[in-house]
Design a protein around this motif. Sequence first.
Motif, mmCIF file in Angstrom:
data_model
loop_
_atom_site.group_PDB
_atom_site.id
_atom_site.type_symbol
_atom_site.label_atom_id
_atom_site.label_comp_id
_atom_site.label_asym_id
_atom_site.label_seq_id
_atom_site.Cartn_x
_atom_site.Cartn_y
_atom_site.Cartn_z
ATOM 1 N N ALA A 2 6.623 -11.864 -14.817
ATOM 2 C CA ALA A 2 7.646 -11.574 -13.814
ATOM 3 C C ALA A 2 8.899 -12.427 -14.001
ATOM 4 O O ALA A 2 10.004 -11.993 -13.669
ATOM 5 C CB ALA A 2 7.074 -11.794 -12.410
ATOM 6 N N LEU A 3 8.759 -13.643 -14.527
ATOM 7 C CA LEU A 3 9.914 -14.506 -14.753
ATOM 8 C C LEU A 3 10.717 -14.015 -15.946
ATOM 9 O O LEU A 3 10.141 -13.630 -16.970
ATOM 10 C CB LEU A 3 9.472 -15.943 -15.041
ATOM 11 C CG LEU A 3 8.832 -16.728 -13.903
ATOM 12 C CD1 LEU A 3 8.370 -18.086 -14.405
ATOM 13 C CD2 LEU A 3 9.803 -16.895 -12.754
ATOM 14 N N ASP A 4 12.046 -14.069 -15.846
ATOM 15 C CA ASP A 4 12.856 -13.684 -17.000
ATOM 16 C C ASP A 4 12.784 -14.771 -18.068
ATOM 17 O O ASP A 4 12.262 -15.869 -17.845
ATOM 18 C CB ASP A 4 14.296 -13.370 -16.591
ATOM 19 C CG ASP A 4 15.047 -14.563 -16.030
ATOM 20 O OD1 ASP A 4 14.707 -15.723 -16.369
ATOM 21 O OD2 ASP A 4 15.990 -14.350 -15.250
ATOM 22 N N ALA A 9 14.138 -18.323 -17.196
ATOM 23 C CA ALA A 9 13.255 -19.106 -16.329
ATOM 24 C C ALA A 9 12.031 -19.596 -17.101
ATOM 25 O O ALA A 9 11.589 -20.739 -16.926
ATOM 26 C CB ALA A 9 12.831 -18.278 -15.123
ATOM 27 N N GLN A 10 11.494 -18.741 -17.964
ATOM 28 C CA GLN A 10 10.359 -19.156 -18.790
ATOM 29 C C GLN A 10 10.742 -20.335 -19.683
ATOM 30 O O GLN A 10 9.977 -21.294 -19.844
ATOM 31 C CB GLN A 10 9.876 -17.990 -19.643
ATOM 32 C CG GLN A 10 9.242 -16.862 -18.851
ATOM 33 C CD GLN A 10 8.942 -15.655 -19.724
ATOM 34 O OE1 GLN A 10 8.462 -15.799 -20.849
ATOM 35 N NE2 GLN A 10 9.229 -14.469 -19.215
ATOM 36 N N ASP A 11 11.938 -20.263 -20.268
ATOM 37 C CA ASP A 11 12.397 -21.368 -21.118
ATOM 38 C C ASP A 11 12.599 -22.644 -20.314
ATOM 39 O O ASP A 11 12.186 -23.732 -20.735
ATOM 40 C CB ASP A 11 13.706 -20.996 -21.824
ATOM 41 C CG ASP A 11 13.499 -19.970 -22.928
ATOM 42 O OD1 ASP A 11 12.352 -19.791 -23.382
ATOM 43 O OD2 ASP A 11 14.506 -19.355 -23.340
ATOM 44 N N LEU A 12 13.247 -22.520 -19.148
ATOM 45 C CA LEU A 12 13.537 -23.690 -18.317
ATOM 46 C C LEU A 12 12.259 -24.419 -17.904
ATOM 47 O O LEU A 12 12.188 -25.640 -17.967
ATOM 48 C CB LEU A 12 14.316 -23.259 -17.066
ATOM 49 C CG LEU A 12 14.655 -24.366 -16.068
ATOM 50 C CD1 LEU A 12 15.688 -25.319 -16.650
ATOM 51 C CD2 LEU A 12 15.148 -23.762 -14.765
ATOM 52 N N LEU A 13 11.255 -23.659 -17.511
ATOM 53 C CA LEU A 13 10.037 -24.260 -16.982
ATOM 54 C C LEU A 13 9.012 -24.616 -18.059
ATOM 55 O O LEU A 13 8.238 -25.552 -17.877
ATOM 56 C CB LEU A 13 9.381 -23.317 -15.973
ATOM 57 C CG LEU A 13 10.202 -22.997 -14.732
ATOM 58 C CD1 LEU A 13 9.477 -21.982 -13.863
ATOM 59 C CD2 LEU A 13 10.504 -24.257 -13.940
ATOM 60 N N PHE A 14 9.020 -23.864 -19.177
ATOM 61 C CA PHE A 14 7.938 -24.011 -20.137
ATOM 62 C C PHE A 14 8.413 -24.202 -21.583
ATOM 63 O O PHE A 14 8.286 -25.290 -22.136
ATOM 64 C CB PHE A 14 6.996 -22.798 -20.070
ATOM 65 C CG PHE A 14 6.365 -22.616 -18.721
ATOM 66 C CD1 PHE A 14 5.287 -23.396 -18.323
ATOM 67 C CD2 PHE A 14 6.853 -21.668 -17.833
ATOM 68 C CE1 PHE A 14 4.705 -23.238 -17.077
ATOM 69 C CE2 PHE A 14 6.278 -21.495 -16.588
ATOM 70 C CZ PHE A 14 5.209 -22.288 -16.200
#
Length: 197
Positions: free
Chosen positions: A4-6, A9-14
């Motif tokens: 669900a995350l774009d 956001a996936q890059d920022l968090l993970f």
Amino acid sequence: MTLALDDAAQDLLFRAARTANSFTDEPVDDEQIRAVYDLVKYAPTAFNQQPLRVVLVRSAEARERLVRHMSEGNQAKTAAAPLVAVLAADHEFTTELPTQFPAFPQAKDVFFAERAVRERSAAFNATLQVGYFILGVRAAGLAAGPMTGFDADGVAKEFFADGDHSVLAVVNIGKPGPDAFRPRGPRLAYDEVVTTV
């Protein structure tokens, strides 16, 4: 993709996130940390217990008290970080258990009656909360430098004199500085970790 995350956001968090080892001198204010907490307080825990306790180390005197308990390799970066958080598990978390559900008073009086059970539960559930805390720092656009290289008993005595807390991690927080990140270490592949039965 099925997430669900774009991608951003996936890059920022993970994917693009790393443990930071240096920081700029840009301050981290209370409003930012309050926003982080207001996001991460929803971490899943048993019986909705919330044993995580956070001490924000801001003053020079408190920073000096903390740094002397850090391992040699963690002292300089802890002394220089804009903000440092000491994350601990409160062994007496049952005093804060919600009472609106019938199972919780029973859990407090029966399941958590023994101190050893409370300590194990506090450590496990607060560790879940620590993971969420690190994600929250990343979600705020900040870098986290979580560490376990310190004298846990010494840090606990400095910041939790009641003897009812165990320190789980010390996290440096701020905007990443020059050469903040080491190369990412390898990760196990899906097939090396996941088994279907």
